[in-house]
Structures are given as C-alpha cells and as structure tokens.
Design an enzyme around this catalytic site. Structure first.
Site, short mmCIF file in Angstrom:
data_model
loop_
_atom_site.label_atom_id
_atom_site.label_comp_id
_atom_site.label_asym_id
_atom_site.label_seq_id
_atom_site.Cartn_x
_atom_site.Cartn_y
_atom_site.Cartn_z
CB ALA A 136 -3.60 -67.85 69.07
N GLY A 137 -5.96 -68.77 71.11
CA GLY A 137 -6.28 -69.14 72.48
C GLY A 137 -6.35 -70.64 72.59
CE LYS A 191 -11.83 -68.21 69.13
NZ LYS A 191 -12.04 -67.80 70.48
CG ASP A 209 -11.79 -68.48 79.13
OD1 ASP A 209 -11.35 -68.08 80.23
OD2 ASP A 209 -11.14 -68.43 78.07
#
Lengths: 255, 904
Positions: free
Chosen positions: B76-77, B97, B187
């Site tokens: 999870a992000g 996702k 990221d």
C-alpha cells in the site's frame, strides 16, 4: 451466485462495525435483488436502527449529494440532507424510505433519484423562481429571446398569450417520446451522448430525432399561429426563425 | 397524471432494465410529470459523471475487481493499495494497483492518462502495465506480477560495485525510456526497482506519485526516521529522502527530478547510506561514479545532466572495463534463449529485414524517378528527397523496434507485433504511393511538400492501446492479402488528393470505398470514406460529400477506433455546417465530435481542427467575433504542434482578417492579413497561398481607405495568381480590384474590373456562386452609376442564380438582394421590389441582432423600408444597425435616425 453465507460475510466486511443479524439480512433479501446484497445489508441495518448504520450510510453516500448543486446553494443541500435523513431512516408516516430500495441498481444511483425528488419538492415549497423554469413547458417556451433585438422582443410581448397557447397546442401534437427528448435536452440539459445512453440508442439517431421533433414543433406552431394571428407573414417568419435559432443554437449549451 | 413511479422503477428505466410494457408506462408518465422526468435526467447524468468521494475499503481475498479475483494485498502506498490477483481470462497472476480516489474528474482523468501512457510503453526495464480499468468510479492499474525482490532487499546481500552498477544502468534505461514517452517517475527509489531472478531489472510505479488534489507533485509527505524504515505503508507521495529540493518545495518538477532520486538511490545502495549520512561501506568505484553522483545530486536542476541518457553514458564508462563479454552472455542467459545468444554474439539478426522491405517503396529507383520529374518541372528535388529519406529512416527504426520487442526481448505479444506490423505496412504503402505519384510529375509537384507532410505518423504504430482496441484484422491469409492491396490503393488516393490531382483520384476513391465495404473491415472503410470526403471537397457537388461523411461516421463507430470516430464526427460536422451550409446542425455534430476528441489521450491536431471548423460555422452565422476567438484557439494549437500541415496557419490568419473586416475592425484586419502574408512568404511552397493572402491584405487596406497601398498589393497579387493559372484566384483579385476602385470613387474603372471579373468567373464550372457574386458586384456599381435599367437586369440575373443554388436565405447574398430592391424601386417596379424586400427582412430578422457584419445591410434595408412606407420598421432596423455599428458608419446611421425617427 454466491451462497447466502458468502453474501453475508462479504456484506459484513464491506461495512465494518455495522453488525446486522443474519436472519434480518436473510429476510430482507426476500423479494429484493441480491445483486446489490452489500448495499441491501446497509439499507436494512439503517431501517433496523443498527448502531453506527446511519453514520456509515451518511459517510458513504451523502458526499455524492454535491451533485445536487445545480438545484441550489450549500445551505439548500443541507436542507435536502436533513429531509433525507428523516425520510430514509424514519419515514414520513413511520415507513422508512430505504425499505423501498429493492437493489435494482446501485444504492448511490437510487439515492440520487430520491434526493432529486426531495430537492424538487423543497424547491416547490420554497416557491423558488429559478425552479419554475424547470417545471413546466413554459421553460421550453421561455428560452431567452431577449437578445434578439427590440422589434422581436416587442412582438413576443405583444402576442405572448396567443403564442404560448399555440406553442402548447403544437407541443401536444408531438408523440410522447419526442416531447420527452426535447424537454430532457433543452430543459434538463442532457447531452446527446447521455440521451443516447439513456434510450439505448446512438448519438446520431438522437440528433436526428431531436431535429425532427424540433422541426415538427415549429411547423405546428406556425400552422396554429398563422390561423390565429394577424401578423404579416414576414413578422411571423421572423418570430419563428428566432425561436428556431434559439432552439438550435443556445439551448445546445456551450455557446 | 398517473401516480409517480418508485425510485427503483425510475432507476431500472434509466438502466433499460424494464420490460417494454413497463418502459412505455414510465415513458408516458414522464410526459406528464416533470419531477420524474428530471429524476431520470439526473440519473442519466449520474451514469456519465462519476463522483469520487468514496472512503476506501480494503478488498478481501476472493472479492472480484472487474474480471479479476483478488488474492492478497501485497502493498500500500500513497497512491493506493496493491493486490495480487488472478486474471481468469488469461490465466495469469497480475498485480492490481487500486488508485486512491483522485479527488475529481480531472485528476482521475490525468491518472488514467498517465497509466495509459505507461501501458503503451514497452521497455524491458519498465514493469509492464497491461492496462488501466475503471469500475464504477474506481480506477485500477493492471500490472505484471513480478517475481523477484526489490533493490533494497537485493542489496542486503554482499554485492560488488559492478553488479550494483549493472542493476542501476538497467533501471536508468527504464527511466530514460519513460522520459522519452513524456512520463516522469517522481518517486524513484530502490523499493521501486525489481530485480528478477534472471537479473533483469524493472522499474515500477511510474508517474503515479502525485497528491490527489494537486497538479504539482507533492509536498504532502511524512518524513521517515531513516530510509530503511520506509515501508510500503503510509501516505507518502513521493519519498522525502529521494526528492530533489524543487520537489520538496512543491515547485514544478521535470525528468531531472528522477535523476536526483536515481543518484540518491545509487549512493544508498553503493555506500549503504544516503548522501546525507556517513557511508557504511567503501565500494571500489572509480572517480567516474563519484563525478556522476556529484552532478546528479546538484540541488539546482539545471546543474544536473541534461537528461538520463547523458548520465547513463557516463555511468556506462565506469562500468565498461568490468563488462566485456559478461554482459552479452548474462543478457542472453537472462532472456533464456540460446538462439538469441547466438544472434547477439554475431549471428543473423532476426529483425534486420526492414531496410530491404522499405527500399521497395522508396529506394534508389524511386529517388531517381522523382528527381527526373522535378528536373522536368525545373525545380530541385532535394527537400522532398530529404523528407522522404527521413520518413524511411524512421520507418526502419520503428520496424526494428517493433520486431525486437517480440522476437528478441520477448516483452511483447505476437498479437501486438502483428498489429504493429500491419500499421507499419500501411505507412510503407503511403510512402510508396506518394513516391509513385511524385514520379509521374506534372504541375502538382508544387504541392509535394504538403503531400509529404501529410504522410501518416509512424509513431502511431507504437501506440499499443490504440492498435489493440480496434477491431481485429481478419486472420485468413487471402483476406489479408486483399486488405493490403486495398490499402495500397487507398494510399494512392491519398497521395493524389494531397497533390491536388482530383480527376485521377475521384474514380479511384469510389472504387476503393466499394472494395473496402466488400471486405467488411470497418477501420479500412472508415479511412477510405474519410479520403473520399477529402477528395469530394475539391469538387462542386455537395450532397455526395454529406452522404460519404455520414457513412464515414457509421464505419468509424463500427471500427471501435476512437481516433477514427473523433475524426469522422469532426469531418461530418464540418461538412454539414460549412459545405451544406446548415450551421446549427453542424454545431450539433461538432458537439459530439468534441466529446469524442476530449476522450482521446492524444488529440493531436484534432482539437485545432475542431476550433477551425467551429470558427467557420460561426463565420457563416455572421458571428464574426466568436469566429475570431475560435480561430485564435485553433492557431494556439497549430502553432505549438510541429505536425501542423503547411498553409493551415496562413488560411486561419486570413479568415481572422476577413472576420475583423466584417466586424469593421480595420486595424486588426490589417494586422491579421499581414501575418497571413508573412507566413505565406516564409513557406517555400507558398506560391500557392501568397496571392490570396495578399488580396486579403489589399482588402483590409481598402477598408482603411489606403487605396494606394491596396493597389500596389493587388498588382503583385494579380500577377501571382495569373501565373498560377487558377481562374478562381484571378477572380478573387479582380473582385478586390473592383471593390477598391468603387470605394475610391472611380466607378468607371470599378465597372470595368467587375466586367472582367464576370467574364472570368463565368468560366468556372456550374453551379457557380462566384459568377452570381460577380454579377451582383457589377450590378451594384451600375446602380451607383445611375444606369438603372442595366443594373436591374444584371442584379436580377445574380439573385436568380443565387436562388438556383439554394442560397435564398444566405446572409452573404443579402447586399445584392438589397441592391436589386433599390434598383427596382428606382425603376418604379414596386410590385417586384416589395415582396423581395419582405424576404430580405425575414432573413435579417433571423440573424443575430448584434452581428456587426449586418449593420450595413440592416441600414440599407432600413432606408428601403422607409422608402416603401414601412416607417416604424425602418426605424427599428436602423436602431438595431446602429447598436452594432462603429466608426463613420455609426455616424451615418445616427444622422439618418435623427432626421427620420422624429418624423415617423
């Protein structure tokens, strides 16, 4: 189709903290469409007054009511929400509205329908003027003609009563669907694509049907008017053209 | 009124789930009940406008997400939760996702766009994105389920510097490829680099790390205690420790942000600590690596490497001595294929056939043939040759890339390869057809650069989603051969069209449409019809154009190709509005086109085209100001796009000038016309447009009473157009000359020019509105010269011609009609004049009151109405005209009003 146990387990985990008894859930599904079992679970829990059910329902679904913004201000939406709480969970005469939700479609959409009705009723009781234009076919007739220049504005004022009558008569000659198409397009502001989707048809077909309905409406108005009015042919043509141009350009939106 | 239906019923109605009987009962009720109708409308709207405000609920094992079955949560992000899932259709494990709700339609659309861009990107070092799906208002990205470990875990074991560099060079290649596709990672960190058991590295999670509510990348971060405590959980939008200063500050970032993150990661894996902390290891790296790190970690983005490629070139140098054979063997082993190893070590290349293939379309033979054709025409073929060589080179590169992705790298399905090759085949056919058409020479060579610029884009063949979404091509060999053949012929039609060789193209186009229809392959038919419409536009008959355009829409809808659909709607709207002169309906259709264009990820020039068509419609409706605004919107898009066909901008500037002139904004008209001339002069092939641009300029000067300037501009323009041999262009110049002398007061010379104009215009083929217009101008001058009898004759002929072409209600014909009324009144033909005036008044009444274009005709009509005794109407008309007028015209009208309004 999933078994009742599975449905129950799934619904339970969908609404953590809302503990509905299994037999209540089972009884509730009776006569309802189990495709939306999760949502029926919550609806039932709300009706039965299960702890945290109302809060969960509001947290999940009330946010979507922002879409009612087209009917009024935030304060108005708050009024709608208040009214909805009463109706959905408790009902006007002891019969909570949520009982009526039969799982025919997503709960969110069902709620949108209920909320729209509540909003319209509230508007009516508030006697809101903006609403009047949504209400009857006056709106269709009242598509703004003001920018059209002094001479035509004058004619419209002058022949207003005759005109409205002719227009109403003409509208009555259309078939039911054509009328609904026109109203949904011009009054409710649905786009071609949305209309096509609603009637399981294609955008070009809708476009053609709209054009045909519009043409017929004008033709019929012309026929009624020319019988009844003693305006010159040029004046009549001008007025009709004007309506036509409003119907085809402005009401299309975006211009 | 019947009792209202329940919300359940209305909901079922809006979702078309009712029986016919129930549905018609609801339908009948909606007719009488506005509440229920509005509810249905709201529901219809709700189905197309999803609202995103749902709180997240974790999915449990076994729940379904679209067609996928959720297996377990694997991470999870900041941008959402990642699940391992099973795809029953393809019997494979995938990673899903589930994106966090993106706050609004726009943000969501952007996420979808980026994920789609990723899905198109096929690179061995980028984790494959299979697609992006929406379910209700949730968006999820379907990715390859990668077996392996992330670079952070991978680095827990002892690794040599060479191994680390190898992993990072691979990851860097992935970043580089994404940057080329316009995607910035934002990221990047060791956690997002997956090292597979075979050593291949794939970079994950591109472009998703942006805060939900903002366009700018995030400052909404949690600062971790130390990098190693960075887990997969938390709401980190881009990870602080890896962010360059500009990103931490929430300033705009570009690809160079990834360079910084890349270097932090490399530093961390090499030295066991980020650059801000004391190293825990002392790896054996050369000065090159230190230099690369120092530059990549510059706080000022401008001081870093210009791009990833430059960085990697340096890094490769550091790695070079250690690599040698090891690389090829390791790569071959990684790919698990002996044959490939053989290929890499010097055997036959499986994807080298493109060069020979394309040489048959554009090779030595064709180059020489084209050179001969140009020599015969007395011009140099160099520019065209270079352009076609460039196209060919690009084709070869694309062909090799497509082939290798499947045959060598094994990262692309056979199906996609097949479609890419078909797409490239069509482009090769276009190249060959253009070459053949050029080789056959003739005056059309002037348009050669235009034809080359219009060749279909090769980049489109790398667009996997587009290729895969279209209806599949037929699979049997015979049909495919036929398909290729028809495509070849279609390419010839297009080449002929671009070269203006209409007479040859027209019958061929009809044949190609028939053949495509017979093959039943909708995308080809849609393209064929599109080409046919383009060709028919050159001709004079209008109805067949509309028919072809409607058929084009049908075929495009069947093709399931969203670009073809958008183009088809646009084409239809333009044809109906501007050629068929039904602007209201044209707007209607352009509305649909806009919806289709907006749904495209890469609308390219279609948006510009939409504004151009809309501008034309507005112009026809007499709304000069709105038309100008729309044309400017078009220009904004054209000028920023290198693919803009030559001459389009000149055309648009000219329309802007003309509209300004109609709106009596003479200075703006002149500026716009000068812009058109400037562009036309710059265009080396622009002889074709320069004369028209000049005559527009002359017209603008004339309106400003700069008669001398106008005369000299026109002299140049007339000479150019006579040289071009185009009757139509000569006519335009003669017209402007006549108007010039008329305005300058030399009526005799004006009549002379208009006589020449009429003689010239008469040669144009029927139906011929130009001739009608020429006669109208001539008659108006005869009227000014008080030659009433002749004027009545000339103008009657003009007006009856206009009527014959169905232009009874066309605003552009109004001035001539009014002149005729005036002439008839002067000739005491009241019985003819009055009904004619009535008609014109009707046309004017239907037009916009504030149209500046119509101020003059309205005033003219007012004076004539006064003359025929319709005094109140005359005053009203003049009042309307006054409101829309400016300058001297305004003065003239207000004088007239002050004299007449009082005495009515």
């Amino acid at each position: 189709m999933a078994s009742l146990d599975e449905q129950f387990a799934k619904a339970q985990s969908a609404w953590p903290g809302v503990e509905l008894a299994r037999e209540d859930f089972e009884a509730w599904l009776e006569g309802r469409d189990a495709k939306h079992a999760d949502e029926l679970y919550l609806a039932c829990a709300c009706v039965k007054g299960v702890p945290r059910a109302h809060e969960t329902f509001e947290a999940r679904y009330f946010g979507d009511l922002r879409s009612l913004g087209r009917f009024g201000s935030d304060a108005f939406i708050d009024d709608v929400k208040q009214e909805l709480r009463q109706r959905l969970f408790f009902g006007v005469n002891g019969k909570p509205k949520l009982e009526e939700y039969g799982g025919k479609g997503a709960l969110k959409q069902w709620l949108a329908a209920v909320a729209t009705r509540v909003a319209l009723n509230l508007k009516r009781t508030h006697n809101d003027e903006r609403f009047a234009s949504l209400d009857g076919d006056d709106g269709l007739f009242e598509l703004p003609l003001d920018e059209a220049g002094p001479e035509l504005g004058h004619m419209k004022e002058h022949y207003r009563a005759e005109f409205k009558k002719a227009f109403a008569e003409a509208l009555a000659t259309l078939d039911v669907e054509a009328r609904t198409y026109l109203r949904q397009y011009y009054l409710d502001g649905l786009g071609l694509v949305q209309l096509a989707k609603l009637y399981g048809s294609s955008a070009p077909t809708v476009s053609r049907r709209l054009s045909a309905a519009r043409a017929k409406l004008l033709e019929a108005t012309r026929a009624v008017l020319s019988q009844r009015l003693k305006v010159t042919k040029v004046e009549l043509e001008s007025i009709l053209r004007l309506i036509e141009s409003r119907l085809s350009a402005d009401a299309l939106g975006g211009r | 009124m019947s009792a209202c239906f329940t919300e359940d019923m209305l909901l079922s109605f809006s979702e078309q789930k009712l029986s016919d009987a129930d549905a018609s009962a609801v339908s009948a009720h909606l007719d009488g009940c506005s509440d229920c109708r509005i509810i249905v409308s709201e529901l219809a709207r709700g189905q197309t406008e999803a609202h995103v405000n749902e709180p997240e609920r974790p999915l449990v094992r076994g729940s379904a997400l679209g067609r996928y079955l959720v297996l377990e949560q694997i991470g999870a992000g900041g941008m959402g939760v990642v699940y391992a899932a099973y795809d029953p259709d393809l019997d494979r494990r995938v990673a899903l996702k589930l994106l966090r709700h993106a706050g609004g339609e726009k943000q969501r659309a952007r996420l979808v766009r980026e994920a789609r861009a990723m899905a198109r990107l096929s690179h061995p070092n980028v984790a494959p994105v299979f697609g992006v799906e929406t379910l209700g208002d949730r968006v999820f990205v379907v990715m390859e389920f990668i077996v392996g470990e992330n670079a952070r875990r991978w680095a827990r074991e002892e690794r040599t510097a060479a191994e680390v560099l190898d992993v990072f060079v691979q990851a860097g290649r992935g970043l580089e490829a994404a940057h080329h596709a316009g995607i910035v990672h934002r990221d990047f960190k060791p956690d997002n680099m997956m090292v597979r058991p075979n050593g291949r590295v794939s970079v994950l999670d591109f472009g998703l790390a942006r805060p939900a509510g903002e366009g700018a990348p995030g400052v909404e971060v949690e600062r971790p205690a130390s990098p190693s405590s960075l887990t997969e959980t938390g709401t980190v939008m881009g990870t602080f420790a890896y962010m360059p200063p500009e990103q931490r500050l929430g300033l705009p970032t570009d690809a160079r942000a990834d360079q910084y993150a890349f270097c932090v990661s490399l530093h961390e894996v090499l030295y066991g600590a980020p650059p801000t902390e004391a190293p825990k290891r002392t790896p054996k790296v050369g000065a090159v690596v230190t230099r690369v790190l120092a530059r990549g970690l510059q706080p000022d983005a401008a001081a870093r490497f210009p791009d990833m490629q430059a960085l990697l070139v340096e890094l490769e140098r550091a790695r070079a001595p250690a690599r040698r054979w090891g690389w090829a063997v390791a790569a071959a082993a990684a790919l698990g294929s002996v044959a490939v190893a053989g290929a890499l070590l010097g055997g036959a290349e499986p994807c080298a056939g493109g060069e020979a293939e394309v040489a048959r379309a554009w090779g030595t033979e064709q180059r020489e043939a084209v050179a001969r054709a140009f020599a015969a025409g007395g011009t140099s073929p160099d520019a065209i040759r270079a352009a076609l060589d460039g196209y060919r080179a690009k084709w070869v590169g694309a062909q090799r890339e497509a082939c290798e992705a499947t045959r060598v790298k094994g990262v692309q399905s056979e199906e996609l390869l097949d479609r890419r090759m078909l797409c490239l085949g069509a482009r090769k056919a276009a190249l060959g057809a253009t070459a053949r058409a050029l080789a056959s020479g003739g005056p059309s060579l002037q348009r050669a650069p235009l034809a080359v610029a219009q060749l279909p884009l090769i980049d489109d063949c790398a667009d996997a989603r587009w290729l895969l979404e279209a209806v599949p091509p037929p699979s049997d060999a015979a049909t495919r051969a036929k398909l290729a053949e028809v495509r070849e012929r279609l390419a010839t039609v297009n080449a002929l069209t671009e070269l203006g060789r209409v007479d040859e193209g027209t019958p061929l186009a009809a044949a190609v449409v028939a053949e495509a229809r017979q093959l039943g392959y909708a995308p080809l038919l849609a393209e064929a019809l599109e080409s046919q419409v383009d060709l028919l536009r050159w001709g004079l008959e209008t109805t067949p154009i509309e028919v072809a355009a409607w058929h084009g829409v049908q075929a495009a809808l069947q093709s399931r190709d969203d670009r073809l659909q958008a183009r088809a709607w646009l084409n239809l709207g333009d044809v109906v509005g501007t050629i068929m002169r039904r602007p209201a309906e044209g707007h209607h259709l352009l509305d649909v086109a806009k919806t289709a264009i907006d749904a495209l990820e890469a609308p390219g020039l279609l948006e510009a085209g939409w504004y151009r068509s809309t501008g034309k419609l507005l112009e026809i409706e007499g709304d000069a100001e709105a038309a100008i605004a729309s044309f400017h919107q078009a220009l904004e898009r054209y000028s920023s796009d290198p693919r803009t066909p030559r001459g389009v901008e000149t055309w648009v500037w000219r329309r802007i000038a003309i509209n300004h002139q109609w709106a009596r904004q003479h200075d703006l008209a002149e500026t716009a016309a000068r812009k058109a001339v400037e562009l036309a002069e710059k265009d080396v092939t622009g002889a074709s447009q320069l004369d028209i641009a000049l005559s527009t300029l002359a017209d603008a000067l004339r309106s400003k009473h700069d008669y001398e300037g106008a005369r000299s501009t026109l002299a140049r323009s007339l000479a150019l157009s006579r040289k071009s041999g185009s009757t139509r262009r000569v006519a335009i110049n003669l017209m402007t000359l006549g108007e010039l002398e008329r305005d300058a007061g030399d009526l005799a010379r004006a009549e002379d020019w208009f006589l020449q104009l009429a003689a010239c215009a008469e040669q144009l083929p029927d139906p011929n509105p130009y001739f009608a217009q020429a006669l109208g101008l001539l008659g108006s001058v005869q009227l000014l010269r008080k030659d009433t009898a002749t004027a009545v004759r000339t103008l009657t002929k003009s007006v009856s011609l206009f009527d014959r072409f169905g232009l009874q209600n066309d605003l552009e014909t109004v001035p001539f009609r009014l002149s005729l009324v005036e002439a008839e009144l002067a000739a005491a033909e009241r019985a003819l004049a009055e009904p004619r005036l009535e008609h014109v008044l009707g046309v004017l009444g239907a037009a916009k009151a504030d149209a500046k274009v119509l101020a003059q005709p309205r005033f003219h009509a007012a004076r004539l109405a006064w003359q025929t005794g319709k005094r109140p109407l005359a005053v009203q008309l003049a009042t309307t005209a006054l409101a829309a007028s400016a300058g001297e015209e305004h003065g003239e009208i207000s004088d007239w009003l002050s004299k007449h309004a009082a005495g009515r």
